[in-house]
Design a protein around this motif. Structure first.
Motif, mmCIF file in Angstrom:
data_model
loop_
_atom_site.group_PDB
_atom_site.id
_atom_site.type_symbol
_atom_site.label_atom_id
_atom_site.label_comp_id
_atom_site.label_asym_id
_atom_site.label_seq_id
_atom_site.Cartn_x
_atom_site.Cartn_y
_atom_site.Cartn_z
ATOM 1 N N TRP A 132 -2.302 -6.764 -8.666
ATOM 2 C CA TRP A 132 -0.851 -6.866 -8.510
ATOM 3 C C TRP A 132 -0.322 -5.691 -7.682
ATOM 4 O O TRP A 132 0.540 -5.877 -6.806
ATOM 5 N N ALA A 133 -0.834 -4.491 -7.943
ATOM 6 C CA ALA A 133 -0.406 -3.317 -7.180
ATOM 7 C C ALA A 133 -0.779 -3.455 -5.703
ATOM 8 O O ALA A 133 0.017 -3.127 -4.805
ATOM 9 N N MET A 134 -1.989 -3.952 -5.437
ATOM 10 C CA MET A 134 -2.408 -4.155 -4.049
ATOM 11 C C MET A 134 -1.543 -5.205 -3.359
ATOM 12 O O MET A 134 -1.140 -5.042 -2.200
ATOM 13 N N GLY A 135 -1.266 -6.311 -4.068
ATOM 14 C CA GLY A 135 -0.425 -7.350 -3.488
ATOM 15 C C GLY A 135 0.989 -6.862 -3.220
ATOM 16 O O GLY A 135 1.605 -7.236 -2.213
ATOM 17 N N THR A 136 1.501 -6.021 -4.117
ATOM 18 C CA THR A 136 2.841 -5.464 -3.923
ATOM 19 C C THR A 136 2.873 -4.553 -2.701
ATOM 20 O O THR A 136 3.794 -4.625 -1.871
ATOM 21 N N TYR A 137 1.860 -3.706 -2.577
ATOM 22 C CA TYR A 137 1.783 -2.822 -1.405
ATOM 23 C C TYR A 137 1.650 -3.644 -0.125
ATOM 24 O O TYR A 137 2.290 -3.340 0.894
ATOM 25 N N HIS A 138 0.829 -4.683 -0.178
ATOM 26 C CA HIS A 138 0.646 -5.558 0.981
ATOM 27 C C HIS A 138 1.978 -6.162 1.419
ATOM 28 O O HIS A 138 2.306 -6.178 2.615
ATOM 29 N N GLY A 139 2.759 -6.644 0.455
ATOM 30 C CA GLY A 139 4.040 -7.252 0.802
ATOM 31 C C GLY A 139 5.050 -6.254 1.331
ATOM 32 O O GLY A 139 5.815 -6.556 2.248
ATOM 33 N N LEU A 140 5.041 -5.044 0.753
ATOM 34 C CA LEU A 140 6.011 -4.036 1.177
ATOM 35 C C LEU A 140 5.721 -3.484 2.565
ATOM 36 O O LEU A 140 6.637 -3.116 3.303
ATOM 37 N N VAL A 141 4.446 -3.407 2.932
ATOM 38 C CA VAL A 141 4.072 -2.771 4.196
ATOM 39 C C VAL A 141 3.802 -3.791 5.296
ATOM 40 O O VAL A 141 4.231 -3.607 6.438
ATOM 41 N N ALA A 142 3.093 -4.867 4.964
ATOM 42 C CA ALA A 142 2.723 -5.840 5.992
ATOM 43 C C ALA A 142 3.771 -6.922 6.191
ATOM 44 O O ALA A 142 3.847 -7.524 7.259
ATOM 45 N N GLY A 143 4.562 -7.192 5.165
ATOM 46 C CA GLY A 143 5.533 -8.279 5.255
ATOM 47 C C GLY A 143 6.702 -7.954 6.173
ATOM 48 O O GLY A 143 7.198 -6.828 6.197
ATOM 49 N N THR A 144 7.160 -8.947 6.908
ATOM 50 C CA THR A 144 8.293 -8.747 7.808
ATOM 51 C C THR A 144 9.627 -8.799 7.074
ATOM 52 O O THR A 144 10.665 -8.477 7.648
ATOM 53 N N ASP A 145 9.617 -9.209 5.804
ATOM 54 C CA ASP A 145 10.845 -9.279 5.016
ATOM 55 C C ASP A 145 11.037 -8.045 4.136
ATOM 56 O O ASP A 145 11.907 -8.044 3.253
ATOM 57 N N ARG A 146 10.266 -7.006 4.382
ATOM 58 C CA ARG A 146 10.357 -5.806 3.539
ATOM 59 C C ARG A 146 11.705 -5.104 3.670
ATOM 60 O O ARG A 146 12.084 -4.321 2.804
ATOM 61 N N GLY A 147 12.436 -5.381 4.752
ATOM 62 C CA GLY A 147 13.743 -4.773 4.931
ATOM 63 C C GLY A 147 14.874 -5.522 4.259
ATOM 64 O O GLY A 147 16.022 -5.049 4.264
ATOM 65 N N ASN A 148 14.562 -6.665 3.660
ATOM 66 C CA ASN A 148 15.586 -7.458 2.985
ATOM 67 C C ASN A 148 16.030 -6.739 1.717
ATOM 68 O O ASN A 148 15.215 -6.427 0.845
ATOM 69 N N ASP A 149 17.323 -6.478 1.593
ATOM 70 C CA ASP A 149 17.839 -5.699 0.461
ATOM 71 C C ASP A 149 17.601 -6.403 -0.875
ATOM 72 O O ASP A 149 17.259 -5.755 -1.872
ATOM 73 N N LEU A 150 17.772 -7.730 -0.901
ATOM 74 C CA LEU A 150 17.575 -8.473 -2.140
ATOM 75 C C LEU A 150 16.121 -8.418 -2.588
ATOM 76 O O LEU A 150 15.820 -8.208 -3.779
ATOM 77 N N LEU A 151 15.204 -8.578 -1.640
ATOM 78 C CA LEU A 151 13.780 -8.525 -1.965
ATOM 79 C C LEU A 151 13.371 -7.126 -2.413
ATOM 80 O O LEU A 151 12.577 -6.970 -3.351
ATOM 81 N N ARG A 152 13.925 -6.116 -1.771
ATOM 82 C CA ARG A 152 13.610 -4.743 -2.173
ATOM 83 C C ARG A 152 14.126 -4.450 -3.569
ATOM 84 O O ARG A 152 13.439 -3.794 -4.370
ATOM 85 N N ALA A 153 15.311 -4.943 -3.900
ATOM 86 C CA ALA A 153 15.851 -4.732 -5.246
ATOM 87 C C ALA A 153 15.003 -5.458 -6.289
ATOM 88 O O ALA A 153 14.713 -4.916 -7.362
#
Length: 205
Positions: A132-153
């Motif tokens: 889960w930690a690896m998947g979370t890091y993957h989404g935060l760094v590799a994902g193009t939606d990491r700048g979305n405020d709702l997703l970050r919250a």
């Protein structure tokens, strides 16, 4: 829109897969910690835990197929299954690949639980938190939606929940271990037959 269809599918399926995995991990921690005693003892909660993790595998597969089919950022099969083979943010993608392998291992061993020694299943199942930690890091760094405020919250809330429940589980394990050690020592001193060793009675003088 048609040219970017697979790109949107890959992004949305990745987010859904992470959300399902996060939900499954939180439910699993709730059951392990018995944080809500009336709820966590109900059999249907285990079914929810298993169903959400199975869906996470399905959406992870959709995510990978969509990445392969997309032409915006080209991923060959080797780049989808071999860590560090991708030129697109290789580190973050590599963590996602490792998380995918761990997710499959956890799901397969869970399905094969009736045929496996429970200690083997338990050891593999402990990989749920690292994956889960690896998947979370993957989404935060590799994902193009990491700048979305709702997703970050939402990510921040989920991280807080998982971290808090993990601390509760570790604290419960730490307090339970000494109590079991004291109980075992008490059985040895008192000559409890359950311990398998009965001390000889003192001789009369």
């Amino acid at each position: 829109m048609s040219e970017q269809f697979w790109w949107y599918v890959s992004r949305s399926s990745g987010i859904v897969a992470w959300a399902l995995l996060s939900f499954s991990v939180i439910v699993g921690l709730l059951m392990a910690t018995r944080a809500v005693s009336r709820l966590t003892t109900r059999p249907w909660l285990l079914d929810v835990h298993r169903f959400s993790s199975g869906l996470a595998v399905v959406f992870t597969a959709i995510h990978m197929v969509a990445l392969w089919a997309d032409n915006y950022v080209h991923f060959a099969w080797a780049e989808l299954f071999v860590p560090m083979a991708s030129e697109w943010r290789p580190g973050a993608v590599a963590w996602g690949i490792v998380a995918m392998y761990l997710l499959v291992a956890v799901e397969v061993t869970s399905l094969a639980l009736p045929r496996l020694p429970r200690r083997w299943w338990r050891r593999v199942h402990f990989a749920s938190l690292p994956l889960w930690a690896m998947g979370t890091y993957h989404g935060l760094v590799a994902g193009t939606d990491r700048g979305n405020d709702l997703l970050r919250a939402a990510t921040l809330v989920v991280i807080s929940l998982v971290a808090g429940l993990t601390l509760v589980l570790l604290a419960a394990a730490a307090t339970h271990r000494p109590s079991r050690s004291r109980a075992a020592a008490g059985r040895r001193v008192s000559g409890d037959p359950a311990d398998g060793k009965v001390l000889a009675a003192p001789q009369e003088r």
